[in-house]
Design a protein around this motif. Structure first.
Motif, PDB file in Angstrom:
ATOM      1  N   VAL A  56       0.855  -1.186   0.000  1.00 48.08           N
ATOM      2  CA  VAL A  56       0.000   0.000   0.000  1.00 48.08           C
ATOM      3  C   VAL A  56       0.893   1.239   0.000  1.00 48.08           C
ATOM      4  O   VAL A  56       1.780   1.373   0.843  1.00 48.08           O
ATOM      5  CB  VAL A  56      -0.923   0.041   1.233  1.00 48.08           C
ATOM      6  N   THR A  57       0.656   2.148  -0.962  1.00 51.03           N
ATOM      7  CA  THR A  57       1.428   3.393  -1.022  1.00 51.03           C
ATOM      8  C   THR A  57       0.922   4.376   0.022  1.00 51.03           C
ATOM      9  O   THR A  57      -0.267   4.699   0.054  1.00 51.03           O
ATOM     10  CB  THR A  57       1.313   4.028  -2.418  1.00 51.03           C
ATOM     11  N   GLU A  58       1.826   4.839   0.896  1.00 57.80           N
ATOM     12  CA  GLU A  58       1.477   5.898   1.848  1.00 57.80           C
ATOM     13  C   GLU A  58       1.633   7.259   1.172  1.00 57.80           C
ATOM     14  O   GLU A  58       0.756   8.104   1.273  1.00 57.80           O
ATOM     15  CB  GLU A  58       2.381   5.816   3.088  1.00 57.80           C
ATOM     16  N   PHE A  59       2.765   7.474   0.505  1.00 57.02           N
ATOM     17  CA  PHE A  59       2.942   8.665  -0.325  1.00 57.02           C
ATOM     18  C   PHE A  59       4.070   8.405  -1.315  1.00 57.02           C
ATOM     19  O   PHE A  59       4.946   7.565  -1.087  1.00 57.02           O
ATOM     20  CB  PHE A  59       3.202   9.929   0.505  1.00 57.02           C
ATOM     21  N   SER A  60       4.022   9.127  -2.452  1.00 58.47           N
ATOM     22  CA  SER A  60       5.001   8.930  -3.523  1.00 58.47           C
ATOM     23  C   SER A  60       6.119   9.965  -3.428  1.00 58.47           C
ATOM     24  O   SER A  60       6.089  10.870  -2.587  1.00 58.47           O
ATOM     25  CB  SER A  60       4.307   9.039  -4.885  1.00 58.47           C
ATOM     26  N   LEU A  61       7.105   9.825  -4.337  1.00 54.97           N
ATOM     27  CA  LEU A  61       8.269  10.716  -4.311  1.00 54.97           C
ATOM     28  C   LEU A  61       7.885  12.175  -4.550  1.00 54.97           C
ATOM     29  O   LEU A  61       8.553  13.088  -4.066  1.00 54.97           O
ATOM     30  CB  LEU A  61       9.278  10.264  -5.371  1.00 54.97           C
ATOM     31  N   ASP A  62       6.807  12.395  -5.286  1.00 56.75           N
ATOM     32  CA  ASP A  62       6.440  13.779  -5.596  1.00 56.75           C
ATOM     33  C   ASP A  62       5.220  14.242  -4.804  1.00 56.75           C
ATOM     34  O   ASP A  62       4.629  15.278  -5.124  1.00 56.75           O
ATOM     35  CB  ASP A  62       6.170  13.919  -7.096  1.00 56.75           C
ATOM     36  N   THR A  63       4.818  13.505  -3.777  1.00 59.39           N
ATOM     37  CA  THR A  63       3.632  13.908  -3.010  1.00 59.39           C
ATOM     38  C   THR A  63       3.902  15.152  -2.182  1.00 59.39           C
ATOM     39  O   THR A  63       3.100  16.086  -2.136  1.00 59.39           O
ATOM     40  CB  THR A  63       3.182  12.759  -2.076  1.00 59.39           C
ATOM     41  N   TYR A  64       5.034  15.188  -1.487  1.00 63.63           N
ATOM     42  CA  TYR A  64       5.335  16.308  -0.585  1.00 63.63           C
ATOM     43  C   TYR A  64       6.571  17.073  -1.074  1.00 63.63           C
ATOM     44  O   TYR A  64       7.577  16.476  -1.460  1.00 63.63           O
ATOM     45  CB  TYR A  64       5.574  15.796   0.838  1.00 63.63           C
ATOM     46  N   GLN A  65       6.470  18.397  -1.002  1.00 63.24           N
ATOM     47  CA  GLN A  65       7.555  19.263  -1.466  1.00 63.24           C
ATOM     48  C   GLN A  65       8.446  19.728  -0.317  1.00 63.24           C
ATOM     49  O   GLN A  65       9.556  20.196  -0.536  1.00 63.24           O
ATOM     50  CB  GLN A  65       6.979  20.508  -2.192  1.00 63.24           C
ATOM     51  N   THR A  66       7.922  19.647   0.916  1.00 63.26           N
ATOM     52  CA  THR A  66       8.701  20.145   2.057  1.00 63.26           C
ATOM     53  C   THR A  66       8.809  19.066   3.121  1.00 63.26           C
ATOM     54  O   THR A  66       7.978  18.162   3.206  1.00 63.26           O
ATOM     55  CB  THR A  66       8.036  21.383   2.698  1.00 63.26           C
ATOM     56  N   LYS A  67       9.832  19.223   3.935  1.00 63.85           N
ATOM     57  CA  LYS A  67      10.074  18.256   5.008  1.00 63.85           C
ATOM     58  C   LYS A  67       8.942  18.277   6.039  1.00 63.85           C
ATOM     59  O   LYS A  67       8.523  17.241   6.542  1.00 63.85           O
ATOM     60  CB  LYS A  67      11.411  18.539   5.686  1.00 63.85           C
ATOM     61  N   SER A  68       8.437  19.481   6.359  1.00 65.54           N
ATOM     62  CA  SER A  68       7.413  19.588   7.396  1.00 65.54           C
ATOM     63  C   SER A  68       6.155  18.828   7.010  1.00 65.54           C
ATOM     64  O   SER A  68       5.537  18.153   7.848  1.00 65.54           O
ATOM     65  CB  SER A  68       7.083  21.049   7.680  1.00 65.54           C
TER      66      SER A  68
END
Length: 1977
Positions: A687-699
């Motif tokens: 199950v994908t939690e998030f992909s490489l391009d989902t989030y742009q920032t660390k926070s």
């Protein structure tokens, strides 16, 4: 030979020589000079199971005493035994002669138990090494302890051992039976060579007596006698310096801080606090530590306590424990801080933590140890136990609780340790500080810090602390890292230079002393120039000559007022690598210009501790590693985390995984242009939690991680998950920048082995350039991880999950620096041998709609095979009514072609399923050369068959032909396939794989692929191995010996026998051993077979299998007899036996397996399966069959196993060493079969019976081995026979054969589980659960339960029972709830399938130990129970002290009963607990004890006054908080169910109630206080904290007056009290009872003296319960045997107390005969008369109560009838030797006749008797009855209402059909209370009321059927109503009828129509006019 941890022989010899060299001379010296010592033996009994072994221990002890106590020696002896708890046999001063000691030792009996050596040592310290116990330590006499143990202690002994060593007690440790050498060395004194003895077995004890005695003598120096200084005083005055370091961060919170404060107060109150005793200091920490007070601040306990009570919560985002540890070492454990360390006073730190540290703790821990501080770790909530263990001096000094409300529990745990440290009983050894060896890059680092006024003091403080934390994480030193710090604003101020401080401590101290410069402007440019010119110079300490890198860390809070470009360029030209940290007010472009690279720019959200802390790791990584030799580029990477989300991790451990990922991400430079991160969880599926391009920032990314939850799932398909991330994440669509050549990284975390193939997917990732890191924990397979990882160096194995959060420090560098290069792929598989596989799948209507799943399944299987012309060939066909051949073996000979074909396959269809035809077709048309089969070339032929229905033709013939041709079949059984039919095709049931459903058939893919690859030819094959048959030749085998020979021959026929291939030997054994032929005797198959045919039975009484195994190893597996063991050729040993071994098998089997042999055990008949598993290489190799005839069914399986076990296969297996089946309770089992006997199971009941019979055949049935019980259930449950009924296999099987289904429509499994727990798993019924014998329940059910199973199953398992669940036509979820674990759930479609479950059931029953069962149960997570909206948990806490008195308890008891009757009692509704207390606490029952209202009421009725003083209410409150309002006691507090405490108090408490009331209050428990006039209202208000919840009465007799208010105080939701000011109307007082009761008690030998006391107790209980305050009850008592004796008359006593006292004084008469007739006649003439106190003439009910234990010598029926005719109701209770018919003759009627089997059951009868007695006491209280022998006339009014505006007979459908029956039954009533033998005359009237007036069907008349029509005519009149007028109508009607009759109203209602108060008044008027009985239905 066996490898031992034991003392090597050479060491024993050396030790003997060293001690014996002085033995003779020393003995002479001892005798002459008189040595003295106190010697205490501590003997662990847990390992010495069995009388023989214990005798050896006794002999050893006797020999030691005999050898020591010679001549003038003054040796005193004591003996302590461990059998769970320590037990003193005798003290040092018990015996004064050697003979007395020896006599005691030799007369001891064996007692087994658990090993708790630590507890034993502690016990000796406190109970034996004291002057009172005979110790002469004060006189300087040496103290010696001799510990005899297996070293496997179940508790810790580090602390007691340290205490003994500190007191110079000489401890000798003697270990036996695989003792733990490390443990022995920890126990023993120095030198260890003299004090440790480790023996292989107990028989060696005798050999070391002389050695031990010599060593004891040498350690006892006679010159020491009288030297009191040589022994340490362990009773010195308490003194210690204790610092409490308290978590004051937001982890704790203000609410919980109060709990810590109270905890400190309680602890300090118990310690000797004072300036000369224990000094105390307190420090609170969060972002930074703050001193509350120091060790020398307060000189007395009172002032310290006052200061602690004033403690206030500070708060803070961070919890910097590392900083705080440094702080207390530097500021408190010093002379200036009040420490007395220089005076030798113990230094103690007690850390109280509520969460993990925000900073690094290692340096702080090292500082503590270097300062010799004794450290304790206390944790609550989210505290890290691993972290606390790292900090604490010893793991045993770590104490944690899951939540703060339990924190008070730690008080009792820590206090003994603190006291013993203060008393010097525990001495801290010099610290062993292990420093981590780290390769440190030299570097010079300057921190340039903004000190301007615009920054602000809080921000400056945060920066200062951040710099200190960075320095703390660096390796500071002249040859390591040097640091300098400067401040700047408009000028620059160096704080210190690179060469100022040579160690970390000085540098950090200097940083913390910094004060802000407070400059008005910010000139960053000129500051940079200053640093370059003045700080990076040789004079300032820079090591330019060594080429040490120069690094600058700039921290600024704003934009510079001068130019920075030029200074920044100069820095770079000077090779100074600058890091720039700026606030949001700073200029980002300016920072990038200054920084060496833009990746070295950091902008935290604000200059506060938390944001700065979060970037610490990101800063440290480059700060430690950058060299400056190459230009730094942005470190772009794409990283996917692939996390094991299965049950291998579990919810408890997943937070560690989450923290690990969070810490790692925190250290990365996350951003869309820098490092991108994706995350996938997987178990069965990914199950994908998030992909490489989902989030742009660390926070954003961190926020998601904080929410991360465990996916869950039982499977772990790693290969599938690797393929998934490859296809979905390392792609452009998934956010990957692989096209831009950005490095691609995968971090895989696993906690268990993969269940699918993973190599292909791993190699695909390698080929794509993905760099795979692997982290393993728990059960992860190292070899598997090394295959998957890019290379083995990228595998990280962790000992436990708790270590995971520390791993990022190791990973950060390789993750951010490694790039992939060329690697060699791991070979996917070993080359497959040639094989032909036909897939023959059901293509009929059975698979319609599900064929795509079948096709995909086939595709995946073929994909895993090495398909090629010279390897594996594949053919495919479908069948239904005929066969459709999709592909022959020679048609598609490579994998791509076959897979393409499978993709295009369509279902064949067809209604019939001719399986027999299909098998025959396959043999004739597919397994032939023309179709490409290589069967004639001896290539193995496989058939993979999928069947989803029952065959419409016969399969037996074709199946037989298939076997004859050597084709190996594997079958997938799906849907409605018949297992009996399929078993005809396969060689053994193991070849059938059952699919739960066709959509889930894919679950079997891995299993079939493995089988296909592993299976070898059943015909002759090559391959080197030596095969030895070891066969039982004892007399028990005689009848089956021919079948045994045939089996061996059949196996040999399948072997490729030859000198360079397979060699065969055979040994026969019984009580002796005879080799029949050796491995080099016959070198061809025919020679071996001829030798087998000539075998004759050896004979002999019993098989000694252990000796035979030893013979094989020594005489057969040798080079001289043909074994090639030395050449590495596999050595296979096939053991066949039909009896349990007469000797031990474990020892020889261990040696055999360690020697390289691979045993396979086959048990037949009476053989012990657990013995076979012990012998076998691994337990799965063991087989059990009931008779010799079944050998043929396992022959194929054994042949294949022998062929399969080659060198490669064996290299993957490790031998399993099981404990001996005869040791302890290993062979003991209690097995209960709980079987469905309902109508559903009836048709197949014989299959259930057969299964039990067959399982019993395998089990070792006996009194001391396996016991069996059977229970049947349906609507109710019934014990067929308990565990202690049958103790032989034949008895059990005969009992099982007699079983018949009991019938019943319902299947109540929940009720049956409860029944089994209470009626079978109990000691009196044969259960041995208390002895640690494993308890099994085998449930066999025909379907889903008709009641709830959850709670019953949980209770059963929590009791320690292991359920195995088998069910037909049911869902898995219910079975999983019941079973021990999901693997012990078995579903069948028909009970005909039960035989295939035999081995699956036997495996857990024969192998699981109690310990393993407990481990499984401990890891079980039970689902929350169903809770209804009106649920509540109510505990009644009752003052039972002297002040309340017995009558007070009686009133309280009755009041609670009334409350309980008004509550909705049930497991999911209201639960009740009751506790009494006075000076002590007496729990009556817990919240989980009783599940129904009746059971609760019965338990309440049994409450009795306890007495005692003083009254300790605080103690009672503490008890209920800890023991009642907890989950284990049945509280649902964790589920949010309202919790209520109802306290009854009759006086003032003598202890403190406030503190414990606060604990209860903080737990959310609602408190209700009830007191009488003696109560201290202040106590009640302190406890309830709400005056509205305090109720007082003058006396407890007035409790009914507050009943309504108490009920309302529970509130509508059960939790909220009613608002104050509400007026409550008191309920009417209950009517007082009148009765005259005379007890007639059998005092003959029918009851023994002790039994008669039980009868008296029963009578007293009846009186106590019936006689309530205000009642007018008189009691008399007569005892009789052949004649009566008057004990007391009705007139003698007027109060309940007097009556009960008189009952208790009755003395047992005795006598041979009991004449009940004479006794009853005596009552009639002498007791039920006015002169004796009878009120018969006053119409008071007269009751005779006869209790007899046997048949009367004269018939008593006539006199009983005479007594009844006089108006006396006769109750009769028969006990033991009297039948029910006899009792019935004595009683007035059947309702008053009772019988029980024993006097102990009388208490169970009390409830029924009381109810009947209550009715009898009210029966004749109706006024208007003038004559005792009245005419027996009844007049009955039947009324009804139906208010709906329609025909009442339509709205109330049952009324008309039932009314005729009701009228008929009333008119035919039998004798009730009529005098003599009269029958009642019953007249009935039917009348109803309407709004317009009454409607009467007929007037009073004796009912005749023709009257019914008149009733039916009432259907047209409606509506009928129930109002006060309706009752008045009945009243008027009775007035017009006969005055002598008894009046009865029966009214059927659908609800009240008028005013309820009016109705009550009318009802009362009706009653008062003598209309006694009114029933509303």
């Amino acid at each position: 030979m066996r490898k031992h941890r034991h003392l090597p022989l050479v060491a024993i010899i050396s030790l003997l020589l060293s001690c014996l060299a002085m033995t003779h001379a020393q003995q002479q010296s001892d005798v002459k000079n008189g040595a003295a010592a106190d010697i205490v033996f501590l003997v662990d009994s847990s390992w010495s199971a069995g009388k023989d072994r214990f005798l050896l221990v006794q002999e050893f002890l006797s020999d030691v005493v005999e050898s020591l106590a010679v001549g003038d020696n003054d040796f005193h002896f004591a003996l302590v035994r461990l059998n769970g708890n320590p037990h003193t046999e005798f003290l040092l001063n018990t015996y004064h002669t050697k003979q007395e000691v020896l006599s005691h030792i030799l007369n001891m009996s064996y007692i087994g138990g658990s090993n708790q050596t630590g507890k034993g040592l502690e016990y000796i310290i406190h109970s034996h090494l004291t002057e009172a116990s005979g110790s002469r330590a004060a006189d300087g006499v040496p103290q010696v302890i001799v510990v005899l143990t297996d070293g496997q202690s179940e508790d810790g002994f580090a602390l007691p051992s340290a205490e003994l060593k500190s007191a110079d007690v000489n401890v000798f440790a003697v270990g036996v039976e695989d003792a733990d050498e490390t443990a022995l060395r920890e126990i023993a004194s120095d030198p260890l060579s003299m004090h440790v003895f480790n023996l292989e077995n107990v028989t060696s004890l005798h050999d070391i007596v002389g050695n031990l005695v010599s060593c004891i003598r040498s350690s006892v120096n006679p010159e020491r006698a009288g030297d009191t200084e040589s022994l340490k005083d362990i009773t010195a005055q308490d003194s210690a310096d204790i610092i409490f370091l308290i978590d004051g961060s937001n982890n704790t919170g203000s609410a919980h801080f109060a709990v810590i404060r109270d905890f400190l107060v309680n602890v300090l109150e118990r310690l000797s606090v004072g300036n000369q005793q224990i000094r105390v200091g307190v420090v609170q920490y969060s972002d930074e530590p703050r001193t509350v007070f120091s060790l020398n601040t307060y000189p007395s306990k009172a002032t310290v306590l006052d200061a602690v009570k004033r403690l206030s919560f500070e708060g803070g985002e961070l919890a910097n424990i590392g900083l705080a540890l440094d702080y207390v070492v530097e500021n408190h454990f010093t002379r200036a801080g009040g420490s007395r360390v220089e005076e030798g006073v113990p230094q103690v730190l007690v850390l109280i933590s509520a969460g993990p540290s925000s900073d690094e703790i290692r340096d702080g821990v090292v500082a503590l140890k270097q300062a010799s501080v004794f450290s304790f770790g206390l944790g609550a909530q989210a505290a890290s136990r691993a972290e606390l263990q790292h900090i604490a001096t010893d793991d045993s000094l770590v104490f944690t609780v899951p939540e703060f409300r339990s924190f008070g529990d730690l008080q009792e745990q820590i206090l003994p340790y603190l006291s013993r440290v203060a008393q010097r009983h525990i001495i801290l050894q010099p610290p062993a500080i292990v420093t981590q060896v780290v390769e440190v890059n030299k570097r010079d680092i300057v921190f340039l810090v903004d000190g301007s006024s615009s920054l602000g003091q809080p921000n400056f403080n945060a920066i200062r602390d951040f710099v200190a934390r960075v320095i703390q994480r660096l390796e500071i030193g002249k040859d390591l890292v040097q640091v300098s710090v400067a401040q700047y604003a408009d000028t620059v101020k160096p704080e210190f230079y690179l060469n100022t401080h040579a160690n970390k401590k000085d540098a950090i101290t200097a940083v913390r002393r910094m004060r802000a410069l407070e400059g008005s402007a910010l000139y960053t440019g000129s500051a940079l120039d200053f640093v370059r010119n003045n700080l990076f110079t040789s004079a300032a300490g820079h090591r330019a000559a060594e080429g040490v890198p120069k690094l600058l860390v700039l921290i600024t809070g704003g934009k510079s007022l001068d130019e920075v470009s030029q200074p920044a360029q100069e820095l770079k030209r000077g090779s100074i690598m600058a890091f720039a940290i700026g606030s949001r007010a700073s200029d980002e472009d300016e920072l990038k210009e200054i920084a060496f690279d833009s990746s070295l720019v950091f902008i935290p959200a604000e200059f506060r501790p938390a944001p700065l802390q979060s970037m610490l790791l990101s800063l440290l990584a480059p700060l430690r590693t950058l060299t400056g030799t190459t230009e730094v580029h942005i470190n772009k990477r794409d990283i996917i985390f692939l996390l094991d989300g299965s049950d291998n991790v579990g919810k408890n451990n997943f937070p560690y995984v989450r923290d690990f990922v969070t810490n790692l991400v925190n250290s990365l430079d996350v951003g869309s242009d820098n490092i991108r991160v994706g995350l996938v969880q997987f178990s069965d599926t990914p199950v994908t939690e998030f992909s490489l391009d989902t989030y742009q920032t660390k926070s954003e990314l961190l926020a998601h991680l904080r929410r991360l939850q465990l996916k869950g799932g039982s499977g772990l398909n790693t290969g599938s998950a690797l393929s998934y991330v490859h296809a979905n994440h390392f792609t452009e669509a998934g956010g990957s920048r692989t096209q831009e050549r950005v490095p691609q990284l995968l971090l895989l975390l696993l906690a268990g082995p993969s269940e699918d193939s993973y190599l292909q997917a791993a190699n695909a990732l390698v080929r794509s350039g993905v760099l795979t890191f692997c982290v393993g924990a728990n059960r992860a397979d190292k070899a598997e991880l090394e295959h998957i990882a890019f290379n083995p160096s990228l595998v990280y194995l962790m000992d436990d999950f708790g270590s995971l959060p520390t791993l990022p420090q190791q990973l950060i560098q390789p993750l951010t620096t490694y790039v992939s290069g060329g690697v060699q792929e791991v070979p996917l598989t070993q080359p497959e041998s040639k094989r032909d596989i036909l897939f023959l799948f059901d293509g009929s209507a059975n698979v319609m709609g599900q064929f795509p799943a079948v096709r995909d399944f086939l595709y995946k299987i073929v994909e895993e095979l090495d398909v090629k012309p010279d390897g594996t060939r594949v053919a495919i066909a479908q069948f239904s009514d005929d066969v459709r051949l999709e592909s022959r073996f020679n048609e598609h000979q490579n994998k791509a072609e076959i897979l393409n074909l499978v993709k295009r396959m369509k279902i064949k269809t067809g209604k019939a399923l001719n399986l027999g035809y299909a098998l025959d077709y396959a043999l004739r048309n597919i397994f032939v050369r023309s179709a490409g089969s290589r069967i004639e070339d001896n290539v193995q032929q496989f058939l993979v068959l999928l069947v989803a229905g029952r065959s419409t033709d016969a399969v037996a013939g074709p199946a037989s032909s298939l076997k004859q041709r050597g084709v190996i079949p594997f079958i997938f059984q799906a849907k409605n396939a018949d297992p009996d039919e399929l078993e005809q095709i396969v060689p053994a049931p193991a070849f059938i794989l059952a699919a739960e459903s066709l959509p889930k058939i894919g679950d079997l893919q891995a299993q079939i692929v493995s089988l296909l690859k592993a299976a070898q030819s059943a015909g002759p094959v090559s391959g080197e191995k030596d095969v030895v048959f070891l066969i039982d030749g004892s007399e028990g085998v005689r009848s089956g010996f021919p079948l045994l020979k045939e089996f061996v021959q059949r196996v040999v026929e399948n072997l490729d026998v030859g000198p360079d291939r397979v060699r065969v030997a055979l040994v026969q054994y019984s009580d002796r051993t005879r080799p029949e032929f050796y491995l080099n005797s016959h070198m061809d198959q025919q020679g071996v077979i001829s030798a087998i045919r000539k075998l004759t039975l050896l004979g002999g009484p019993i098989p000694n299998t252990g000796a035979a195994l030893d013979f094989v190893l020594r005489n057969i597996l040798t080079r001289s007899t043909g074994s090639r063991i030395a050449d590495g050729v596999p050595q296979l040993l096939i053991v066949l036996t039909a009896e349990r071994s007469g000797d031990d098998v474990r020892g020889p089997s261990v040696v055999l397996k360690q020697g390289g042999a691979v045993p396979i055990g086959i048990g037949i008949g009476n053989a012990d399966i657990s013995e076979m598993q012990t012998i076998s290489f691994i337990p799965d190799f063991a087989l059990a069959i009931p008779t010799f005839r079944e050998l043929g069914t396992v022959q194929q399986l054994i042949s294949e196993r022998v062929i399969q076990l080659n060198r490669e296969e064996l290299s993957t297996l490790k031998p399993v060493f099981l404990p001996s089946p005869s040791a302890g309770v290993g062979s003991k089992k209690d097995v209960v079969f709980l079987i469905d006997g309902s109508q559903n199971a009836g048709p197949e009941f014989q299959h259930i019976r057969t299964l039990i019979e067959r399982l019993v055949e395998y089990l070792d049935i006996g009194f001391d081995t396996t016991r069996v019980a059977v229970i049947q259930f349906s609507d109710d449950s019934k014990v067929e026979f308990p565990l202690n009924a049958h103790f032989s296999k034949d008895e059990v099987q005969n009992a099982v054969r007699r079983l018949r289904p009991k019938g019943g429509r319902q299947v109540y499994i929940g009720n049956a589980l409860q029944y089994a727990l209470k009626n079978v798993f109990q000691r009196p019924l044969g259960s041995r659960i208390e002895e640690g014998v494993p308890q099994f329940l085998v449930l066999i059910s025909s379907g889903r339960s008709d009641d709830e199973v959850g709670e019953s199953a949980v209770e059963l398992k929590q009791f320690g029972v292991a359920p195995l669940a088998i069910a037909r036509h049911t869902d898995q979820e219910e079975l999983v709830k019941i079973s021990l674990s999901p693997e012990y759930v078995f579903s069948v479609s028909t009970f005909r399938e039960l035989p295939r479950l035999e081995q699956k059931l036997l495996s857990p029953i024969t192998t699981l130990t109690s310990q393993q069962i407990q481990q499984i149960l401990a890891s079980t997570r039970y689902p929350p129970s169903v809770i209804e909206s009106d649920a509540a948990d109510i505990v009644f806490l009752i003052d039972s002290s002297d002040a309340v008195r017995p009558d007070g308890i009686a009133h309280i008891r009755d009041f609670i009963s009334r409350i309980v009757r008004r509550l909705n009692i049930g497991p999911s509704k209201v639960r009740i607990g009751v506790v009494q207390f006075s000076n002590d606490v007496f729990p009556e029952f817990y919240l989980k004890t009783h599940k129904t209202q009746n059971l609760v009421l019965e338990a309440i009725r049994r409450l009795r006054f306890k007495g005692g003083s003083p009254l300790n209410t605080g103690k009672a409150l503490e008890f209920v908080a800890r023991n009642l309002f907890v989950k284990s006691a049945g509280s649902r507090i964790e589920d949010g169910v309202p919790q209520h405490l109802v306290l009854f108090l009759g006086g003032k408490s003598q202890d403190d109630v406030t503190r414990h009331a606060q604990v209860i209050s903080s737990s959310g428990i609602m408190r209700l206080g009830i007191g009488d006039r003696n109560v201290d209202r202040t106590d009640l208000q302190a406890i309830t904290n709400d005056p509205r919840l305090v109720f007082t009465v003058r006396e407890f007799r007035e409790l009914p007056n507050i009943e309504e208010r108490v009920m309302l105080s529970f509130g509508p939701s059960g939790a909220t009290p009613q608002p104050p000011g509400v007026d409550f109307t008191s309920p009417p007082r209950p009517e007082k009872k009148k009765a005259d009761i005379v007890f007639l008690l059998d005092g003959s030998i029918n009851f023994r003296r002790d039994s008669f006391q039980e009868v008296l107790r029963f009578v007293a209980e009846i009186v106590d319960t019936v006689y309530e305050d205000g009642d007018s009850i008189r009691v008399g008592l007569v005892q009789y045997n052949s004649d009566p004796t008057d004990e007391f008359f009705l007139k003698d006593y007027s109060t309940k107390r007097q009556i009960i006292d008189a009952i208790n004084k009755v003395v047992y008469k005795g006598g041979r005969h009991a004449n009940t007739k004479v006794g009853i006649e005596h009552l009639r003439l002498n007791h039920f008369v006015p002169s004796a106190g009878s009120r018969l003439d006053e119409r008071v009910p007269q009751i005779a109560f006869v209790i007899t234990g046997g048949k009367s010598v004269e018939d008593a029926q006539g006199v009983s009838l005479a007594l009844t005719q006089k108006g006396v109701k006769v109750f009769a209770v028969g006990v033991r030797n009297i039948d029910s018919e006899e009792v019935g003759k004595i009683a007035s009627n059947s309702a008053t006749a009772f019988r029980v089997g024993s006097v102990q059951e009388l208490s169970e009868l009390s409830e029924t008797v009381l109810e009947t007695l209550h009715d009898a006491m009210h029966e004749t209280l109706c006024p208007g009855v003038t004559d005792v022998s009245k005419a027996c006339n009844l007049e009955v009014i039947l009324g009804f209402d139906g208010s709906r505006d329609q025909n009442v007979f339509v709205s109330q459908k049952g009324l008309e059909s039932k009314m005729d029956d009701i009228l008929t039954r009333i008119s035919q009533m039998q004798r009730i209370s009529c005098s003599g033998s009269q029958l009642p005359t019953v007249r009935v009237s039917v009348v109803a009321n309407t709004p317009s007036g009454p409607v009467e069907a007929f007037d009073f008349a004796e009912y005749q059927p023709e009257l019914f029509e008149k009733f039916r005519n009432m259907r047209s009149q409606h509506p009928y109503i129930l109002t006060a007028d309706t009752l008045r109508l009945y009243q008027n009607k009775f007035k017009q009828s006969s005055p002598d009759s008894v009046k009865v109203v029966i009214h059927f209602t659908d609800g009240v129509d008028g005013d309820l108060d009016d109705l009550h008044r009318a009802s009362e008027e009706l009653r008062q006019e003598g209309r006694c009985q009114a029933s509303l239905v």
